[in-house]
Design a protein around this motif. Structure first.
Motif, PDB file in Angstrom:
ATOM      1  N   GLN A 113     -27.985  52.450  30.608  1.00 18.08           N
ATOM      2  CA  GLN A 113     -27.152  53.653  30.116  1.00 18.08           C
ATOM      3  C   GLN A 113     -27.698  53.924  28.689  1.00 18.08           C
ATOM      4  O   GLN A 113     -27.612  55.266  28.307  1.00 18.08           O
ATOM      5  N   LYS A 114     -27.743  52.859  27.598  1.00 19.33           N
ATOM      6  CA  LYS A 114     -28.180  53.495  26.510  1.00 19.33           C
ATOM      7  C   LYS A 114     -29.311  54.215  26.415  1.00 19.33           C
ATOM      8  O   LYS A 114     -29.697  54.865  25.606  1.00 19.33           O
ATOM      9  N   GLN A 233     -20.750  38.977  34.490  1.00 24.31           N
ATOM     10  CA  GLN A 233     -21.884  39.404  33.598  1.00 24.31           C
ATOM     11  C   GLN A 233     -22.039  38.327  32.697  1.00 24.31           C
ATOM     12  O   GLN A 233     -21.049  38.262  31.759  1.00 24.31           O
ATOM     13  N   THR A 260     -17.360  46.503  33.828  1.00 28.52           N
ATOM     14  CA  THR A 260     -18.036  45.142  33.301  1.00 28.52           C
ATOM     15  C   THR A 260     -17.478  44.764  32.083  1.00 28.52           C
ATOM     16  O   THR A 260     -16.595  45.354  31.284  1.00 28.52           O
ATOM     17  N   GLN A 261     -17.539  43.431  32.058  1.00 29.40           N
ATOM     18  CA  GLN A 261     -16.658  42.682  30.873  1.00 29.40           C
ATOM     19  C   GLN A 261     -17.722  42.427  29.658  1.00 29.40           C
ATOM     20  O   GLN A 261     -17.119  41.811  28.570  1.00 29.40           O
ATOM     21  N   LYS A 262     -18.869  43.048  29.869  1.00 26.03           N
ATOM     22  CA  LYS A 262     -19.935  42.737  28.554  1.00 26.03           C
ATOM     23  C   LYS A 262     -20.284  44.230  28.122  1.00 26.03           C
ATOM     24  O   LYS A 262     -19.869  45.378  28.608  1.00 26.03           O
ATOM     25  N   ASP A 263     -20.966  44.573  27.220  1.00 25.50           N
ATOM     26  CA  ASP A 263     -21.718  45.715  26.736  1.00 25.50           C
ATOM     27  C   ASP A 263     -22.714  46.303  27.618  1.00 25.50           C
ATOM     28  O   ASP A 263     -23.402  47.086  27.182  1.00 25.50           O
ATOM     29  N   TYR A 264     -22.945  45.350  28.658  1.00 21.40           N
ATOM     30  CA  TYR A 264     -24.154  45.859  29.647  1.00 21.40           C
ATOM     31  C   TYR A 264     -23.437  45.808  30.916  1.00 21.40           C
ATOM     32  O   TYR A 264     -22.523  45.092  31.116  1.00 21.40           O
TER      33      TYR A 264
END
Length: 322
Positions: A113-114, A233, A260-264
Motif C-alpha cells: 500500500q505505501k 499478522q 489488520t492489527q499491524k501497520d502492514y
C-alpha cells in the motif's frame, strides 16, 4: 528444494523494494511466485503418496452462495439461461465478481500500500495502462492456469481443534489465529507439514455463516470496517508460511485477521512480496468431516484457475483427492 529458498531472516531480497519481499528469486519477469515450489518431482511424490482411495471432495462454495449480499461491496452472481429457438437448445451467461465466492487472490489483487507496488515491482500503471505506460497482462491469473495449483494439500482444522480446547470463536469479530496454534493443530492431528504443501485452514467461518439469518448477514455486511477472525499478522506467521507452503487459504473471507492489527497486511507480503496465492471462502465442511472420519488431514489437491489473461482472481475449481 527447501534448502534452495532463502531463510525468512534473509528477506527482503531486493533491498530497494518493500519489507519482506522475495523479488527476483525466480527472475525479474516471474509470475508464479511460490508456485515455483510445486516442481514436477514434488507433485509426482504427492500424487503417489496421497491418492489411495480415489475419494474426491469439492472445495468450491457455489458461485451464488452469498446470494445478493456478498461482503466487501462485491457484485452478486447472476445467471441468465435462455433458449435459442426454434431449436431445443439452451445457452447461459454468468456475470460475477471473481471474489464473491471461493477464490484464489491473484498477484494483481493486493499490492504494497505505501510503496504502491505489486509482485516483482509491477505498478498500477502497467496494469491499467495509465500515465503513458503501455497496458499489459503482467501478473495476470492466467499464468497460474498453465500448470494449475496442484500438489499435496493439508487441512489444519482449527475449528475442530479449538472446540476440543473449549475455546470460543467469533468469526465476525477481529481475532487472530497464531502460528503457534496452527503448529499445535498439526501436531495434535498427527499431520506432517512438508515443503511445498498447499495449506487450507478451517477456521469455523462457514459453520458460523450458515447459522446467520439474512437480517444478521445484512447487518454484518453493513459494518464499517468489516471485521473477521483470521491468521495473525506477525513475524512468526510470516516465517511459518514462507518456510513451508506454495499457497495458503481457508474458509474465511479475509484469510488474515481483519482489519489488520499491524501497520502492514499479510496480503501485501504474501501476494506482492512473495507471489503466494491466498485462498478465501473455501468450503471445507465436507473435507473436515472426511478428514476426521479417516483420521487423515493430507490429500492430493488439484485446482485450475481460469485462463483469463490479466485476470485479478479466480474461482479455484478445486478438488481434494484421497
Amino acid at each position: 528444494m527447501a534448502d534452495k529458498i532463502p531463510k525468512f531472516s534473509d528477506l527482503p531480497l531486493d533491498p530497494d523494494g518493500p519489507h519482506h519481499n522475495a523479488w527476483g528469486l525466480y527472475g525479474k519477469d516471474d509470475q508464479l511466485g511460490t508456485l515455483n515450489r510445486l516442481s514436477d518431482s514434488i507433485v509426482k511424490e504427492a500424487a503417489q503418496s496421497e491418492i489411495q482411495t480415489g475419494t474426491r471432495i469439492n472445495l468450491d462454495w457455489p458461485l451464488d452462495a452469498q446470494g445478493d449480499v456478498p461482503f466487501f461491496g462485491r457484485q452478486a452472481f447472476h445467471k441468465e439461461v435462455y433458449q435459442k429457438p426454434p431449436r431445443i437448445v439452451n445457452d447461459d451467461v454468468w456475470t460475477f465478481n471473481t471474489q464473491s465466492s471461493t477464490q484464489w487472490d491473484g498477484l494483481r489483487h493486493f499490492g504494497y500500500q505505501k510503496e504502491q507496488r505489486f509482485y516483482n515491482g509491477v505498478t498500477l500503471d502497467q496494469i491499467h495502462g495509465t500515465n503513458g505506460v503501455e497496458k499489459s497482462n503482467v501478473n495476470g491469473i492466467s499464468a497460474w492456469s498453465e500448470k494449475g495449483i496442484v500438489g499435496r494439500g493439508i487441512l489444519l482444522d482449527y475449528h475442530e481443534w479449538r472446540i476440543k480446547q473449549g475455546r470460543d470463536h467469533h468469526a465476525f469479530e477481529t481475532g487472530s489465529i497464531s502460528a503457534a496454534e496452527l503448529k499445535q493443530v498439526a501436531k495434535d492431528q498427527g499431520t506432517e507439514v512438508k515443503f511445498g504443501d498447499i495449506l487450507l485452514i478451517r477456521s469455523g467461518y462457514m459453520d458460523a455463516y450458515s447459522k446467520l439469518s439474512r437480517d444478521e448477514i445484512e447487518t454484518t455486511r453493513n459494518k464499517q470496517p468489516l471485521t473477521f477472525t483470521g491468521v495473525e499478522q506477525s513475524d512468526d506467521m510470516m516465517e511459518f508460511l514462507w518456510s513451508n507452503f506454495s499457497a495458503a487459504g481457508g474458509d474465511h473471507p479475509s484469510f488474515e485477521a481483519w482489519p489488520t492489527q499491524k501497520d502492514y497486511a499479510l496480503h501485501e507480503v504474501m501476494l506482492a512480496g512473495w507471489g503466494m496465492p491466498i485462498g478465501e471462502l473455501f468450503d471445507l465442511e465436507k473435507l473436515g468431516a472426511h478428514c476426521k472420519n479417516v483420521s487423515r488431514w493430507s490429500f492430493f489437491l488439484t485446482s485450475e484457475p481460469c485462463n483469463v489473461p490479466g485476470g485479478v482472481a479466480s474461482p479455484p475449481n478445486a478438488l481434494a483427492i484421497f
